[in-house]
Design a protein around this motif. Sequence first.
Motif, PDB file in Angstrom:
ATOM      1  N   ARG A   1       0.847  -1.197   0.000  1.00  0.00           N
ATOM      2  CA  ARG A   1       0.000   0.000   0.000  1.00  0.00           C
ATOM      3  C   ARG A   1       0.882   1.247   0.000  1.00  0.00           C
ATOM      4  NH1 ARG A   1      -3.472  -0.817   4.562  1.00  0.00           N
ATOM      5  NH2 ARG A   1      -4.766  -1.926   3.070  1.00  0.00           N
ATOM      6  N   LEU A   2       0.539   2.176  -0.895  1.00  0.00           N
ATOM      7  CA  LEU A   2       1.253   3.454  -0.997  1.00  0.00           C
ATOM      8  C   LEU A   2       0.368   4.555  -0.445  1.00  0.00           C
ATOM      9  CD1 LEU A   2       3.532   5.282  -2.121  1.00  0.00           C
ATOM     10  CD2 LEU A   2       2.383   5.166  -4.349  1.00  0.00           C
ATOM     11  N   ASN A   3       0.955   5.428   0.331  1.00  0.00           N
ATOM     12  CA  ASN A   3       0.265   6.559   0.932  1.00  0.00           C
ATOM     13  C   ASN A   3       0.962   7.822   0.450  1.00  0.00           C
ATOM     14  OD1 ASN A   3      -1.279   8.136   2.656  1.00  0.00           O
ATOM     15  ND2 ASN A   3       0.028   7.725   4.413  1.00  0.00           N
ATOM     16  N   ILE A   4       0.229   8.709  -0.262  1.00  0.00           N
ATOM     17  CA  ILE A   4       0.816   9.954  -0.749  1.00  0.00           C
ATOM     18  C   ILE A   4       0.007  11.126  -0.221  1.00  0.00           C
ATOM     19  CG2 ILE A   4       1.449  11.372  -2.734  1.00  0.00           C
ATOM     20  CD1 ILE A   4       1.721   8.874  -4.397  1.00  0.00           C
ATOM     21  N   ALA A   5       0.677  12.023   0.483  1.00  0.00           N
ATOM     22  CA  ALA A   5       0.072  13.288   0.888  1.00  0.00           C
ATOM     23  C   ALA A   5       0.399  14.303  -0.197  1.00  0.00           C
ATOM     24  CB  ALA A   5       0.635  13.745   2.227  1.00  0.00           C
ATOM     25  N   LEU A   6      -0.626  14.951  -0.720  1.00  0.00           N
ATOM     26  CA  LEU A   6      -0.478  15.973  -1.745  1.00  0.00           C
ATOM     27  C   LEU A   6      -0.903  17.298  -1.136  1.00  0.00           C
ATOM     28  CD1 LEU A   6       0.050  16.569  -4.806  1.00  0.00           C
ATOM     29  CD2 LEU A   6      -2.424  16.292  -5.117  1.00  0.00           C
TER      30      LEU A   6
ATOM     31  N   ALA B   1      -7.009  -0.011  -6.357  1.00  0.00           N
ATOM     32  CA  ALA B   1      -7.975   0.913  -5.753  1.00  0.00           C
ATOM     33  C   ALA B   1      -7.245   2.137  -5.219  1.00  0.00           C
ATOM     34  CB  ALA B   1      -8.739   0.231  -4.621  1.00  0.00           C
ATOM     35  N   VAL B   2      -7.961   3.252  -5.190  1.00  0.00           N
ATOM     36  CA  VAL B   2      -7.447   4.496  -4.616  1.00  0.00           C
ATOM     37  C   VAL B   2      -8.544   5.103  -3.747  1.00  0.00           C
ATOM     38  CG1 VAL B   2      -6.674   6.853  -5.107  1.00  0.00           C
ATOM     39  CG2 VAL B   2      -5.885   4.978  -6.545  1.00  0.00           C
ATOM     40  N   ARG B   3      -8.153   5.522  -2.555  1.00  0.00           N
ATOM     41  CA  ARG B   3      -9.050   6.289  -1.688  1.00  0.00           C
ATOM     42  C   ARG B   3      -8.422   7.656  -1.461  1.00  0.00           C
ATOM     43  NH1 ARG B   3      -8.421   1.676   0.816  1.00  0.00           N
ATOM     44  NH2 ARG B   3      -7.341   2.560   2.593  1.00  0.00           N
ATOM     45  N   ARG B   4      -9.232   8.705  -1.628  1.00  0.00           N
ATOM     46  CA  ARG B   4      -8.743  10.060  -1.376  1.00  0.00           C
ATOM     47  C   ARG B   4      -9.415  10.587  -0.124  1.00  0.00           C
ATOM     48  NH1 ARG B   4     -10.035  15.099  -5.287  1.00  0.00           N
ATOM     49  NH2 ARG B   4     -11.794  15.348  -3.868  1.00  0.00           N
ATOM     50  N   HIS B   5      -8.606  11.092   0.776  1.00  0.00           N
ATOM     51  CA  HIS B   5      -9.096  11.728   1.990  1.00  0.00           C
ATOM     52  C   HIS B   5      -8.787  13.219   1.871  1.00  0.00           C
ATOM     53  CE1 HIS B   5      -9.630   7.755   3.765  1.00  0.00           C
ATOM     54  NE2 HIS B   5      -8.475   7.463   3.185  1.00  0.00           N
ATOM     55  N   ASP B   6      -9.827  14.034   1.896  1.00  0.00           N
ATOM     56  CA  ASP B   6      -9.664  15.474   1.728  1.00  0.00           C
ATOM     57  C   ASP B   6      -9.343  16.147   3.055  1.00  0.00           C
ATOM     58  OD1 ASP B   6     -10.370  14.976  -0.880  1.00  0.00           O
ATOM     59  OD2 ASP B   6     -12.360  15.887  -0.727  1.00  0.00           O
ATOM     60  N   LEU B   7      -8.396  17.070   3.006  1.00  0.00           N
ATOM     61  CA  LEU B   7      -7.997  17.849   4.175  1.00  0.00           C
ATOM     62  C   LEU B   7      -8.016  19.326   3.785  1.00  0.00           C
ATOM     63  CD1 LEU B   7      -5.026  15.497   4.965  1.00  0.00           C
ATOM     64  CD2 LEU B   7      -7.119  15.662   6.314  1.00  0.00           C
TER      65      LEU B   7
ATOM     66  N   PHE C   1      -4.507  16.650   0.459  1.00  0.00           N
ATOM     67  CA  PHE C   1      -5.216  15.396   0.238  1.00  0.00           C
ATOM     68  C   PHE C   1      -4.313  14.271   0.710  1.00  0.00           C
ATOM     69  CE2 PHE C   1      -5.840  18.353  -3.214  1.00  0.00           C
ATOM     70  CZ  PHE C   1      -7.216  18.489  -3.279  1.00  0.00           C
ATOM     71  N   ASN C   2      -4.909  13.167   1.088  1.00  0.00           N
ATOM     72  CA  ASN C   2      -4.141  11.964   1.366  1.00  0.00           C
ATOM     73  C   ASN C   2      -4.692  10.865   0.465  1.00  0.00           C
ATOM     74  OD1 ASN C   2      -2.216  10.368   2.797  1.00  0.00           O
ATOM     75  ND2 ASN C   2      -3.925   9.387   3.822  1.00  0.00           N
ATOM     76  N   PHE C   3      -3.834  10.316  -0.382  1.00  0.00           N
ATOM     77  CA  PHE C   3      -4.219   9.235  -1.283  1.00  0.00           C
ATOM     78  C   PHE C   3      -3.652   7.928  -0.761  1.00  0.00           C
ATOM     79  CE2 PHE C   3      -4.450  12.948  -3.974  1.00  0.00           C
ATOM     80  CZ  PHE C   3      -5.618  12.723  -4.695  1.00  0.00           C
TER      81      PHE C   3
END
Length: 108
Positions: free
Chosen positions: A20-25, A56-62, A68-70
Amino acid sequence: MSTVPLYRFAHARAGDKGNRLNIALIAHRAEDWPWLAAQVTEARVLALFAHRGATAVRRHDLPGLGAFNFVIEDVLQGGVNGALNLDGHGKSLSFHLLSLPVEAPAPD
């Protein structure tokens, strides 16, 4: 509007856990967050990483942080210890997201 790479308007930090990859944009300017939210969608990020097997990709909005956190599933080809590729962990993939073309609004 002009098409430009995402890195002109944001920076990223990445990490990984297993496959699993976690990217904060993070937007450089808070006022760019709304139009980035409209363009940097889960579907576009999934398509960008499809060649690596992402499922799959989940986006969490901040929005308060302009970020964003993907969370991208199955993109690390089994994980850092299990993959046969060179440097396949998350930190090397954040710039791949930043290469995504976006339609930037005209400057004021």
